[in-house]
Design a protein around this motif. Structure first.
Motif: not given
Ligand code: ZN
Length: 205
Positions: A12, A15, A22-24
């Motif tokens: 990503c 992040c 992905c932590l978005c």
């Molecule tokens: Zn992300």
């Protein structure tokens, strides 16, 4: 997922986590008055558990600079009423107690990010930092940071240090939402290593 597959997995852009992790979606933007400036050592940039980036993405007024020496630092410092350096407590080191800042003040919280050695290197390379008041965290609650062995007992993840500090400086604002992606990151790491390995190596007795 095997370790060898890690380097080829798409990442990503925001992040920097593998797209599959992905932590978005867990990042919400929290308004902060105290500007946060993370000075990240280049070694830290590639670390998979780079929590400073998550903190910067989750704050309205925050920046991350990568390097060892920052020529533009002096100019940045001249634009704020007050600035302080977040650097964890060391034996014998005089520490400024944390106190709430007045709303009309523009203040800057500078956070060196890296191993303790690298963070000290950043402070050495930027003499202007040495003149700033050092803030330190009271030990308080134990870290959520259960997957990266802390080299010193007071160590917490950078994002936790930022949350704890801002919570004192700006008591009217709830900074806990900033920790949401970090909590997920820690769970992902535990899953990746397998709960048995985790229990053997990291769980506190
Ligand atoms: Zn992300």
């Amino acid at each position: 997922m095997s370790e060898s597959a890690k380097s080829t997995r798409p990442t990503c852009v925001r992040c920097k986590r593998p797209l599959s992790h992905c932590l978005c979606a867990h990042i919400s933007v929290v308004p902060n008055r105290t500007r946060v400036l993370v000075l990240q050592h280049p070694d830290e940039q590639k670390h998979p558990l780079n929590t400073a980036r998550l903190a910067v993405l989750g704050l309205q007024h925050a920046e991350l600079w990568v390097g060892e020496h920052f020529a533009q630092l002096e100019e940045t410092l001249s634009t704020v009423d007050s600035a302080c350096l977040l650097f964890p407590a060391q034996e014998g080191c005089a520490v400024q107690p944390l106190a709430a800042i007045a709303p009309e003040q523009s203040s800057l919280l500078i956070v060196p990010d890296g191993t303790w050695r690298n963070a000290r290197q950043i402070i050495r390379s930027n003499p202007v930092l040495r003149g700033l008041p050092h803030l330190s965290l009271a030990l308080g609650e134990p870290s959520l940071y259960r997957v990266r062995k802390a080299s010193e007992p007071a160590a917490v993840a950078t994002i936790e240090a930022i949350v704890r500090t801002l919570s004192v400086l700006e008591p009217e604002q709830d900074f806990q939402p900033l920790l949401a992606p970090f909590t997920v990151l820690v769970e992902q790491q535990i899953q990746a290593m397998g709960p048995e390995v985790y229990a053997r190596n990291y769980q506190r007795g």
